[in-house]
Each structure stands twice: as C-alpha cells, then as structure tokens.
Design an enzyme around this catalytic site. Structure first.
Site, PDB file in Angstrom:
ATOM      1  N   TRP A   1      -3.079   9.829  -4.933  1.00  0.00           N
ATOM      2  CA  TRP A   1      -4.248   9.844  -5.539  1.00  0.00           C
ATOM      3  C   TRP A   1      -4.702   8.542  -5.069  1.00  0.00           C
ATOM      4  O   TRP A   1      -4.189   7.485  -5.614  1.00  0.00           O
ATOM      5  CB  TRP A   1      -3.852   9.990  -7.062  1.00  0.00           C
ATOM      6  CG  TRP A   1      -5.317  10.238  -7.708  1.00  0.00           C
ATOM      7  CD1 TRP A   1      -6.402  11.014  -6.994  1.00  0.00           C
ATOM      8  CD2 TRP A   1      -5.673  10.062  -8.943  1.00  0.00           C
ATOM      9  NE1 TRP A   1      -7.405  11.091  -8.169  1.00  0.00           N
ATOM     10  CE2 TRP A   1      -6.910  10.536  -9.425  1.00  0.00           C
ATOM     11  CE3 TRP A   1      -5.086   9.531  -9.996  1.00  0.00           C
ATOM     12  CZ2 TRP A   1      -7.484  10.489 -10.438  1.00  0.00           C
ATOM     13  CZ3 TRP A   1      -5.687   9.207 -11.353  1.00  0.00           C
ATOM     14  CH2 TRP A   1      -6.823   9.678 -11.516  1.00  0.00           C
TER      15      TRP A   1
ATOM     16  N   ASP B   1       0.689   9.062   1.437  1.00  0.00           N
ATOM     17  CA  ASP B   1       1.493  10.315   1.020  1.00  0.00           C
ATOM     18  C   ASP B   1       2.943  10.180   0.269  1.00  0.00           C
ATOM     19  O   ASP B   1       3.545   9.323   0.733  1.00  0.00           O
ATOM     20  CB  ASP B   1       1.791  11.036   2.307  1.00  0.00           C
ATOM     21  CG  ASP B   1       0.535  10.942   3.199  1.00  0.00           C
ATOM     22  OD1 ASP B   1      -0.425  10.444   2.721  1.00  0.00           O
ATOM     23  OD2 ASP B   1       0.813  11.445   4.442  1.00  0.00           O
TER      24      ASP B   1
ATOM     25  N   TRP C   1       0.815  -1.226   0.068  1.00  0.00           N
ATOM     26  CA  TRP C   1       0.227  -0.102   0.159  1.00  0.00           C
ATOM     27  C   TRP C   1       0.831   1.256  -0.186  1.00  0.00           C
ATOM     28  O   TRP C   1       1.907   1.217   0.509  1.00  0.00           O
ATOM     29  CB  TRP C   1      -0.782   0.010   1.212  1.00  0.00           C
ATOM     30  CG  TRP C   1      -1.470   1.351   1.854  1.00  0.00           C
ATOM     31  CD1 TRP C   1      -0.380   2.164   2.475  1.00  0.00           C
ATOM     32  CD2 TRP C   1      -2.692   1.871   1.660  1.00  0.00           C
ATOM     33  NE1 TRP C   1      -1.301   3.346   2.683  1.00  0.00           N
ATOM     34  CE2 TRP C   1      -2.469   3.203   2.322  1.00  0.00           C
ATOM     35  CE3 TRP C   1      -3.682   1.405   1.081  1.00  0.00           C
ATOM     36  CZ2 TRP C   1      -3.823   4.001   2.415  1.00  0.00           C
ATOM     37  CZ3 TRP C   1      -4.706   2.273   1.092  1.00  0.00           C
ATOM     38  CH2 TRP C   1      -4.851   3.535   1.713  1.00  0.00           C
TER      39      TRP C   1
ATOM     40  N   GLU D   1      -2.946  18.135   8.986  1.00  0.00           N
ATOM     41  CA  GLU D   1      -1.996  17.561   8.294  1.00  0.00           C
ATOM     42  C   GLU D   1      -0.925  17.862   7.087  1.00  0.00           C
ATOM     43  O   GLU D   1      -1.612  18.750   6.164  1.00  0.00           O
ATOM     44  CB  GLU D   1      -2.662  16.001   7.826  1.00  0.00           C
ATOM     45  CG  GLU D   1      -3.596  15.352   8.815  1.00  0.00           C
ATOM     46  CD  GLU D   1      -3.776  13.931   8.272  1.00  0.00           C
ATOM     47  OE1 GLU D   1      -4.173  13.717   7.159  1.00  0.00           O
ATOM     48  OE2 GLU D   1      -3.908  13.095   9.159  1.00  0.00           O
TER      49      GLU D   1
ATOM     50  N   TRP E   1      -3.573   0.177   4.629  1.00  0.00           N
ATOM     51  CA  TRP E   1      -2.735   0.848   5.476  1.00  0.00           C
ATOM     52  C   TRP E   1      -2.151   0.439   6.573  1.00  0.00           C
ATOM     53  O   TRP E   1      -2.802  -0.178   7.423  1.00  0.00           O
ATOM     54  CB  TRP E   1      -3.429   2.265   5.876  1.00  0.00           C
ATOM     55  CG  TRP E   1      -2.707   3.381   6.553  1.00  0.00           C
ATOM     56  CD1 TRP E   1      -1.960   4.418   6.101  1.00  0.00           C
ATOM     57  CD2 TRP E   1      -2.453   3.487   8.015  1.00  0.00           C
ATOM     58  NE1 TRP E   1      -1.342   5.025   6.981  1.00  0.00           N
ATOM     59  CE2 TRP E   1      -1.589   4.779   8.184  1.00  0.00           C
ATOM     60  CE3 TRP E   1      -3.006   2.662   9.109  1.00  0.00           C
ATOM     61  CZ2 TRP E   1      -1.135   4.810   9.570  1.00  0.00           C
ATOM     62  CZ3 TRP E   1      -2.497   3.096  10.451  1.00  0.00           C
ATOM     63  CH2 TRP E   1      -1.625   4.181  10.630  1.00  0.00           C
TER      64      TRP E   1
ATOM     65  N   ARG F   1       2.421  16.066  13.589  1.00  0.00           N
ATOM     66  CA  ARG F   1       3.302  15.421  12.598  1.00  0.00           C
ATOM     67  C   ARG F   1       3.502  16.051  11.421  1.00  0.00           C
ATOM     68  O   ARG F   1       2.886  17.222  11.175  1.00  0.00           O
ATOM     69  CB  ARG F   1       2.287  13.859  12.312  1.00  0.00           C
ATOM     70  CG  ARG F   1       1.033  14.087  11.850  1.00  0.00           C
ATOM     71  CD  ARG F   1       0.438  12.723  11.783  1.00  0.00           C
ATOM     72  NE  ARG F   1      -0.849  12.849  11.042  1.00  0.00           N
ATOM     73  CZ  ARG F   1      -2.137  12.767  12.107  1.00  0.00           C
ATOM     74  NH1 ARG F   1      -1.767  12.809  13.423  1.00  0.00           N
ATOM     75  NH2 ARG F   1      -3.247  12.827  11.731  1.00  0.00           N
TER      76      ARG F   1
HETATM   77  C1  FRU Z   1      -2.031  11.830   5.785  1.00  0.00           C
HETATM   78  C2  FRU Z   1      -1.325  11.298   7.088  1.00  0.00           C
HETATM   79  C3  FRU Z   1      -0.305  12.017   7.554  1.00  0.00           C
HETATM   80  C4  FRU Z   1       0.420  10.883   8.294  1.00  0.00           C
HETATM   81  C5  FRU Z   1       0.563   9.749   7.612  1.00  0.00           C
HETATM   82  C6  FRU Z   1       0.278   8.343   7.787  1.00  0.00           C
HETATM   83  O1  FRU Z   1      -2.592  11.076   4.921  1.00  0.00           O
HETATM   84  O2  FRU Z   1      -2.353  10.865   7.927  1.00  0.00           O
HETATM   85  O3  FRU Z   1      -0.627  12.931   8.402  1.00  0.00           O
HETATM   86  O4  FRU Z   1       1.805  11.314   8.542  1.00  0.00           O
HETATM   87  O5  FRU Z   1      -0.726   9.852   6.683  1.00  0.00           O
HETATM   88  O6  FRU Z   1       0.415   7.549   7.057  1.00  0.00           O
END
Ligand code: FRU
Length: 579
Positions: free
Chosen positions: A400, A154, A151, A329, A178, A272
């Site tokens: 995406w 970002d 998977w 984020e 995830w 983060r």
């Molecule tokens: C955004 C997010 C970030 C985090 C990451 C974890 O999609 O939630 O804030 O660092 O993904 O995978």
C-alpha cells in the site's frame, strides 16, 4: 504520487532485453560484471576492521547517489547506491557486518567527484542509536506494517512456517526510494505485530532480489531439509541482470541459503515474480511467472516440478497488452471453495488485482470469467496470499503506497492490513470478497456503540469515541428517502450516492451495492496514512491512501435529500502495533 513508480519503470525500461539475457546452459557466476562497480583507479577507500554488528552509513534524502562497494579480502561483498550525506544526515542506514568480524572491510565510492572525506562519517556500532525513535515517527502508520528503515514495495514469500507468519518484502535498506532490491524480512505470531529480523536475501552476481513467493516443502521433495524438519523454500527473480528465477531455503526461518544455480533460466526479457504452490491432486509443484511476450503482450507462464529444483513449462495464458495491465506482474494463484456450495474454483490475479476465475488440471488454467476487478481504491498493488496458513484461510497482504518520504523520513511505504479472501456467490456468479482478518480485533481499545439513529435530512450527527488517529468503524445504514449520505472521518469525506449506489472518496468512486433490504454495510479502518474501506460484505474493497493530519479527529454522518437511518454504529479506537 505516481512519481516513484515512473522512476522505477524508467529504470526497468533501460534494462538490457532478450538477446543479452538468456542464461548460459551451465550457470556461470557473472562476477565482475555488475557487483564490481568501482571503475576509478583513484577512488577513495576507507578501510576498517569489522568489530561491531552494524556499519552505519549516513543518508541525506535527495543527495546525489554514490555507488558504494564493500570488499573483504579483495572480494566485493556488498554494492549499492546510496544518497550519502555530506553534512548532517537525515538518518543512518544499518548494514549488518557481523559475518566479517575481525576482517578488514574496504569501503569505496565510485562517484566521479567522491573524495575520501565523503566516507569519513561511516562508522560501526553495536547498538541501534535510533532505537528510541524507530517506529514512533509522526508519519508512521500505527497499524500498518512499514520497515524500520528504507523503502518497501511488494510483499514477498508470504508463508507460515514453524509457528510464525513470515513477511518478506521488496526492500531498499539504503534509501527511501525504490532501488537496491533486497528481501527484507519480518515475522509475526498474529499477522499484526511484526518483528524485523534483518535482510533475508541480498543482491548477488545474478542481479537484485525481485519479487517472489515461499512454500513449506512438507514432504521434503527438494531434499533440502528432512521430512521431520521440512525446509521453507523461497523463489525470487534475480532482476536487472540475468532475469532468472532463483531459489533459497532455510530450516530455521532466519538464515537463507541460495541454491547454487537459478532454477528457471530466462524465458523472455524481464520475466519475473514466481509464485509457487503445491498441486495436491498431481503431487507436484506449480510455478506461475509473468512473462512479457512480443508486442508488449502480458502473459502468465505455468511451470511444473516434482522437486522444486527442475522445472518444465506446462502452459501459457495471455493477459492484456501494454498499458492494459490485466495479468501484468506478480501473479497470485490459489483455489477457494465457493461459499455455501461444494464447488471449488481457481483464481489467478496480476499485480493490479484484476482476476480470472476458472479451473485448473495441474497444467493449464482455463478461465471461466476474466477481467474481474479486485480492489477498487488507490495504490494497493502486488498483493500476495499466505502459503500454509494454519487455519486454512486465504490471507492476503498488498503493498500500500503511502506518502511517507517527506521531512527527512528514514522509511517509506507500507503494507495493507491483512485481508481474508473468500469466493462468495452473487447474482452475477462467484466473486472475491475481502474482509479485515479477525486478529485485528485485538487492537481495539475504546468502544462506542449507538443504534437506531435517525439521520434527519441535512442535520449533522456527531459520533462519540472517534477522538483518535487510529480507528475502526463498523456501521449499517438504511438510506430510505435520502439521496446521499456523507460520512466524514478525520476530515476525509466518504460520499454515498444512493441512486447510483456509488461510494466516492478523495476522487475515487466505485459501486457499493445496497443489500436486498436496502442497507449499506461499511467497515472503515482509518490510520495516519489513509483509509481502507469495505462495503457490501467485502465485495467492495477500497483502500484510499492519504496522509491525514494528526489534528484531524472525529466522525460525523449526514443524510441529504431526505431522511436516512443509522441502524448500527460501532466506533473503536485502535492501539498501535509498534513496540
Ligand atoms: C511490482 C514489481 C515486480 C518486481 C518488483 C521489483 O511492484 O515491479 O514486478 O519484481 O516490483 O521491486
């Protein structure tokens, strides 16, 4: 569709908060708190001597998760969740074990019901047994980056270093949903064709490797390289545990060494996604981090440093609250010239690409315009721009979301095409525009061009040359007396309401303005996993994720309510980016 994100947020919501998170003044390795996950005395163990490059772990998508731990000389070196196949696997996850060559690996599972037979099918190999099929699966986007296995979410650490564009990404190497966040790593000479070079960052005792950014420390302010061999330095969040900001560096763009302590201790809760840039006028570095304040108030904290290792807080900017995700984020922060002027402006965005334009003095960002909409499509998220781009362009890639996990798929999700950002003047003030980068032109294969086609009210015009799964289409339309224009590409309807100047695709609508001359310019990039639509010189960017069946081909145009003209239509079939 939102499912994965919900699962993901649910996991994050169960994480420990504030009081337990602050990092001890002196960094203490939290060894044993998380990475040692096996708490069954009688847990099955498989012992093998590492001889080959890869450990192959059989995965059945959707099987119950087992927590696997690997130890070398009694020390845990890897720990992760995996949907371990009990029977026929959908695919194998590949774990690089070359660093332990000649040593014994102890593989255990802490699943309550795990039995040693569960570990039987784990094996080692020097070759990639799936090499023939990799990147050629029928559900894989033909010109969008997606990881070979596992998977992605970002993009991370986008940086140009020593002749290569680097694309790190949130990666679960062991599953198609995830989890187990690593930084995957791919490199490219042209931002289009990518080569994966293995994991750059593995989870450690501070946590899993969440999102962050990268810079080239040209003046070697960190002392981690030399001025003649400047280091690439990346910043990440150690998530789910310490919620600190960590740093790692490399002088070859392949091997990364983690700095011996987090560079920014926990500020608050699950803060983060550090974005680091060089602020040339002040000769210092700036880090922007997302911080959740009390009462679910989103905020961006600005920190400064002269050496990348020691950071101090400079200022705070508040965003939305709770579900109002303005400045939530994944901050992105950069300066751009306002096209056609001498002026420059700073832009701050959050993960949903809503943005502010303003000024920055090296410490405090002062917004002049806030809450502008970035992309207007679906599931384009957490985009980031390149640091150190050699041609001075501001190039962006976003996560995406794609629906690519079905049928035992061994990969899931993708990146957008790379986009060039500009700050253009509009009657309402400066606005960000997004257009496909010019390197994409190299994917063009067959070309059909027509000009001055009269689109008679209600009559279907069928374009030539669109008999492919991957297409680039550029057109200029003059709606004249028509009330609407329908473009159907590979079975997907793009509907333009002339009176409203509104484009609607698959339930998503956004304004696409006609030019002063009453023309609509459109660029469409069409792949198996959806369409990226650009209108009004890139002021509208509308990515629409949608799996398009392979048999859907072709392109038609139709005006209704009156006649319209198609001034220009260029149709290109595109080559695949994969080897
Ligand atoms: C955004 C997010 C970030 C985090 C990451 C974890 O999609 O939630 O804030 O660092 O993904 O995978």
């Amino acid at each position: 569709m939102k499912k994965n994100k919900w699962i993901k947020l649910a996991i994050m919501a169960t994480l420990p908060m504030a009081s337990t998170l602050a990092l001890p003044a002196k960094p203490v390795i939290l060894a044993g708190q998380k990475i040692v996950i096996n708490d069954r005395n009688d847990a099955p163990v498989k012992t093998i001597t590492a001889e080959k490059k890869w450990l192959l772990l059989p995965v059945k998508n959707g099987a119950p998760k087992q927590k696997i731990e690997i130890r070398v000389q009694g020390k845990p070196v890897r720990a992760f969740d995996i949907e371990l196949a009990k029977g026929q696997p959908d695919w194998y996850a590949y774990l690089d074990i070359s660093t332990w060559k000649g040593q014994q690996l102890e593989i255990t599972s802490n699943d309550e019901k795990a039995v040693s037979a569960d570990l039987d099918a784990i094996k080692q190999e020097d070759r990639e047994l799936d090499a023939q099929q990799s990147y050629h699966e029928p559900n894989r986007g033909l010109f969008h980056f997606s990881p070979k296995r596992g998977w992605n979410n970002d993009p991370n650490g986008l940086v140009y270093y020593k002749g290569e564009y680097h694309l790190f990404f949130q990666h679960n190497p062991y599953g198609v949903q995830w989890g187990n966040m690593h930084w995957g790593h791919a490199v490219s000479k042209d931002l289009i064709h990518w080569t994966e070079v293995g994991e750059a960052l593995y989870p450690d005792s501070y946590g899993t490797m969440f999102s962050g950014s990268g810079v080239v420390d040209v003046d070697n302010t960190s002392g981690l390289g030399t001025t003649s061999n400047p280091p690439m330095v990346v910043f990440y969040t150690a998530g789910e545990q310490s919620w600190t900001q960590g740093m790692a560096y490399s002088t070859d763009g392949r091997k990364f060494t983690k700095f011996d302590r987090p560079v920014v201790p926990n500020i608050k809760r699950d803060n983060r996604d550090p974005k680091v840039i060089w602020y040339a006028p002040g000769k210092h570095w700036v880090m922007v981090v997302w911080v959740p304040e009390a009462n679910d108030q989103h905020s961006m904290h600005f920190l400064t440093s002269t050496n990348l290792k020691d950071w101090k807080e400079a200022s705070v900017l508040k965003g939305g609250i709770g579900n109002d995700r303005y400045l939530f984020e994944c901050p992105e922060f950069f300066e751009l010239p306002v096209e056609g002027t001498q002026e420059k402006k700073w832009i701050l965005t959050g993960a949903n690409s809503q943005y502010a334009i303003g000024s920055f003095d090296g410490q405090t960002f002062v917004p002049e315009i806030e809450r502008l909409n970035g992309q207007r499509g679906r599931d384009f998220y957490a985009s980031q721009t390149y640091n150190n781009e050699p041609n001075g362009r501001r190039i962006e890639i976003g996560w995406w979301r794609t629906h690519t996990d079905g049928n035992g798929s061994k990969f899931n999700q993708s990146m957008s095409i790379p986009l060039e950002l500009k700050l253009v003047q509009t009657p309402k003030g400066p606005r960000l525009s997004r257009t496909p980068i010019k390197e994409l032109n190299n994917l063009r294969e067959n070309h059909q061009n027509v000009s001055a086609v009269n689109l008679k009210n209600g009559q279907l015009f069928t374009a030539k040359g669109a008999d492919a799964e991957a297409l680039e289409i550029r057109t200029t339309l003059t709606p004249s007396n028509a009330s609407s224009i329908h473009i159907t590409v590979r079975g997907v309807d793009i509907f333009y309401n002339v009176a409203e100047q509104e484009l609607s695709v698959d339930g998503v609508s956004a304004r696409a303005e006609l030019s002063d001359k009453g023309k609509l310019d459109l660029i469409l990039y069409v792949d198996r996993t959806g369409l990226e639509i650009f209108a009004d010189q890139g002021l509208l960017f509308m990515p629409i994720n949608k799996n398009i069946p392979a048999e859907n081909k072709g392109l038609t145009l139709k005006a209704t309510g009156g006649d319209a003209q198609c001034d220009q239509l260029n149709v290109y079939t595109l080559k695949s980016i994969w080897p």
